[in-house]
Design a protein around this motif. Structure first.
Motif, PDB file in Angstrom:
ATOM      1  N   MET A  74     -52.334  47.011  30.346  1.00  0.00           N
ATOM      2  CA  MET A  74     -51.068  47.707  30.230  1.00  0.00           C
ATOM      3  C   MET A  74     -50.945  48.245  28.812  1.00  0.00           C
ATOM      4  SD  MET A  74     -47.195  46.236  30.428  1.00  0.00           S
ATOM      5  CE  MET A  74     -46.492  46.838  31.915  1.00  0.00           C
ATOM      6  N   SER A  75     -50.445  49.434  28.694  1.00  0.00           N
ATOM      7  CA  SER A  75     -50.231  50.067  27.411  1.00  0.00           C
ATOM      8  C   SER A  75     -48.757  50.458  27.287  1.00  0.00           C
ATOM      9  CB  SER A  75     -51.111  51.305  27.292  1.00  0.00           C
ATOM     10  OG  SER A  75     -50.935  51.931  26.060  1.00  0.00           O
ATOM     11  N   VAL A  76     -48.135  50.098  26.170  1.00  0.00           N
ATOM     12  CA  VAL A  76     -46.714  50.368  25.956  1.00  0.00           C
ATOM     13  C   VAL A  76     -46.568  51.225  24.706  1.00  0.00           C
ATOM     14  CG1 VAL A  76     -44.453  49.342  25.539  1.00  0.00           C
ATOM     15  CG2 VAL A  76     -46.081  48.176  27.017  1.00  0.00           C
ATOM     16  N   GLY A  77     -45.824  52.325  24.832  1.00  0.00           N
ATOM     17  CA  GLY A  77     -45.595  53.216  23.708  1.00  0.00           C
ATOM     18  C   GLY A  77     -44.302  52.900  22.984  1.00  0.00           C
ATOM     19  N   PHE A  78     -44.355  52.974  21.670  1.00  0.00           N
ATOM     20  CA  PHE A  78     -43.198  52.784  20.800  1.00  0.00           C
ATOM     21  C   PHE A  78     -43.180  53.887  19.763  1.00  0.00           C
ATOM     22  CE2 PHE A  78     -43.766  48.394  22.160  1.00  0.00           C
ATOM     23  CZ  PHE A  78     -42.466  47.934  22.269  1.00  0.00           C
ATOM     24  N   LEU A  79     -41.993  54.221  19.271  1.00  0.00           N
ATOM     25  CA  LEU A  79     -41.900  55.106  18.116  1.00  0.00           C
ATOM     26  C   LEU A  79     -42.651  54.424  16.984  1.00  0.00           C
ATOM     27  CD1 LEU A  79     -40.748  57.654  16.770  1.00  0.00           C
ATOM     28  CD2 LEU A  79     -38.709  56.336  16.225  1.00  0.00           C
ATOM     29  N   GLY A  80     -43.549  55.132  16.338  1.00  0.00           N
ATOM     30  CA  GLY A  80     -44.442  54.556  15.349  1.00  0.00           C
ATOM     31  C   GLY A  80     -43.783  53.791  14.218  1.00  0.00           C
ATOM     32  N   VAL A  81     -42.571  54.133  13.861  1.00  0.00           N
ATOM     33  CA  VAL A  81     -41.887  53.458  12.751  1.00  0.00           C
ATOM     34  C   VAL A  81     -40.692  52.639  13.225  1.00  0.00           C
ATOM     35  CG1 VAL A  81     -42.618  55.156  11.042  1.00  0.00           C
ATOM     36  CG2 VAL A  81     -40.499  55.517  12.295  1.00  0.00           C
ATOM     37  N   VAL A  84     -39.048  43.511  20.553  1.00  0.00           N
ATOM     38  CA  VAL A  84     -39.455  43.487  21.955  1.00  0.00           C
ATOM     39  C   VAL A  84     -40.630  42.540  22.161  1.00  0.00           C
ATOM     40  CG1 VAL A  84     -40.452  44.860  23.828  1.00  0.00           C
ATOM     41  CG2 VAL A  84     -38.546  45.758  22.482  1.00  0.00           C
ATOM     42  N   PHE A  85     -41.662  42.649  21.331  1.00  0.00           N
ATOM     43  CA  PHE A  85     -42.838  41.814  21.538  1.00  0.00           C
ATOM     44  C   PHE A  85     -42.571  40.342  21.247  1.00  0.00           C
ATOM     45  CE2 PHE A  85     -46.752  43.919  22.806  1.00  0.00           C
ATOM     46  CZ  PHE A  85     -46.261  45.191  22.986  1.00  0.00           C
ATOM     47  N   ASN A  86     -41.582  40.022  20.449  1.00  0.00           N
ATOM     48  CA  ASN A  86     -41.246  38.628  20.189  1.00  0.00           C
ATOM     49  C   ASN A  86     -40.345  38.045  21.271  1.00  0.00           C
ATOM     50  OD1 ASN A  86     -42.730  38.459  17.829  1.00  0.00           O
ATOM     51  ND2 ASN A  86     -41.023  39.093  16.550  1.00  0.00           N
ATOM     52  N   ASN A  87     -39.678  38.881  22.059  1.00  0.00           N
ATOM     53  CA  ASN A  87     -38.695  38.396  23.017  1.00  0.00           C
ATOM     54  C   ASN A  87     -38.996  38.697  24.481  1.00  0.00           C
ATOM     55  OD1 ASN A  87     -36.583  37.228  21.225  1.00  0.00           O
ATOM     56  ND2 ASN A  87     -36.665  39.285  20.373  1.00  0.00           N
ATOM     57  N   VAL A  88     -39.988  39.511  24.749  1.00  0.00           N
ATOM     58  CA  VAL A  88     -40.310  39.889  26.123  1.00  0.00           C
ATOM     59  C   VAL A  88     -41.801  39.623  26.357  1.00  0.00           C
ATOM     60  CG1 VAL A  88     -40.411  41.793  27.765  1.00  0.00           C
ATOM     61  CG2 VAL A  88     -38.550  41.685  26.112  1.00  0.00           C
ATOM     62  N   ASN A  89     -42.117  39.002  27.468  1.00  0.00           N
ATOM     63  CA  ASN A  89     -43.513  38.746  27.808  1.00  0.00           C
ATOM     64  C   ASN A  89     -44.105  39.988  28.458  1.00  0.00           C
ATOM     65  OD1 ASN A  89     -45.993  37.797  28.551  1.00  0.00           O
ATOM     66  ND2 ASN A  89     -45.239  36.309  30.030  1.00  0.00           N
ATOM     67  N   LEU A  90     -44.914  40.726  27.716  1.00  0.00           N
ATOM     68  CA  LEU A  90     -45.537  41.934  28.247  1.00  0.00           C
ATOM     69  C   LEU A  90     -46.992  41.695  28.636  1.00  0.00           C
ATOM     70  CD1 LEU A  90     -44.023  44.589  25.833  1.00  0.00           C
ATOM     71  CD2 LEU A  90     -43.356  44.104  28.173  1.00  0.00           C
ATOM     72  N   GLY A  91     -47.381  40.446  28.727  1.00  0.00           N
ATOM     73  CA  GLY A  91     -48.710  40.099  29.227  1.00  0.00           C
ATOM     74  C   GLY A  91     -49.866  40.681  28.454  1.00  0.00           C
ATOM     75  N   GLY A  92     -49.807  40.646  27.139  1.00  0.00           N
ATOM     76  CA  GLY A  92     -50.914  41.146  26.327  1.00  0.00           C
ATOM     77  C   GLY A  92     -51.025  42.653  26.299  1.00  0.00           C
ATOM     78  N   ALA A  93     -49.926  43.340  26.446  1.00  0.00           N
ATOM     79  CA  ALA A  93     -49.935  44.807  26.459  1.00  0.00           C
ATOM     80  C   ALA A  93     -50.430  45.370  25.137  1.00  0.00           C
ATOM     81  CB  ALA A  93     -48.536  45.328  26.740  1.00  0.00           C
TER      82      ALA A  93
END
Length: 66
Positions: free
Chosen positions: A1-8, A15-24
């Motif tokens: 899985m690939s998740v896009g974020f605004l670069g800055v 999000v990554f500290n509070n949601v389990n994205l399964g190693g995205a």
């Protein structure tokens, strides 16, 4: 899985500290053009960002076919 974020965006850590994205994999997107390319090419499975920025990108590219 690939998740896009605004670069800055500070949202990445929150999000990554509070949601389990399964190693995205994180894809940094720095421009509206990068968002459109990621969305239309399938480069990301999801984009997580502030709604105001996403609305601005969609206003710039209303007929991009997604």
């Amino acid at each position: 899985m690939s998740v896009g974020f605004l670069g800055v965006s500070p949202s990445v850590g929150v999000v990554f500290n509070n949601v389990n994205l399964g190693g995205a994999k994180i894809e940094n997107l720095y421009t509206p053009e990068a968002y459109i390319k990621a969305l239309t090419s399938g480069g990301v499975d999801a984009i997580i960002d502030d709604i105001l920025y996403i609305k601005a990108v969609l206003a710039m590219y209303p007929a991009s076919g997604f």
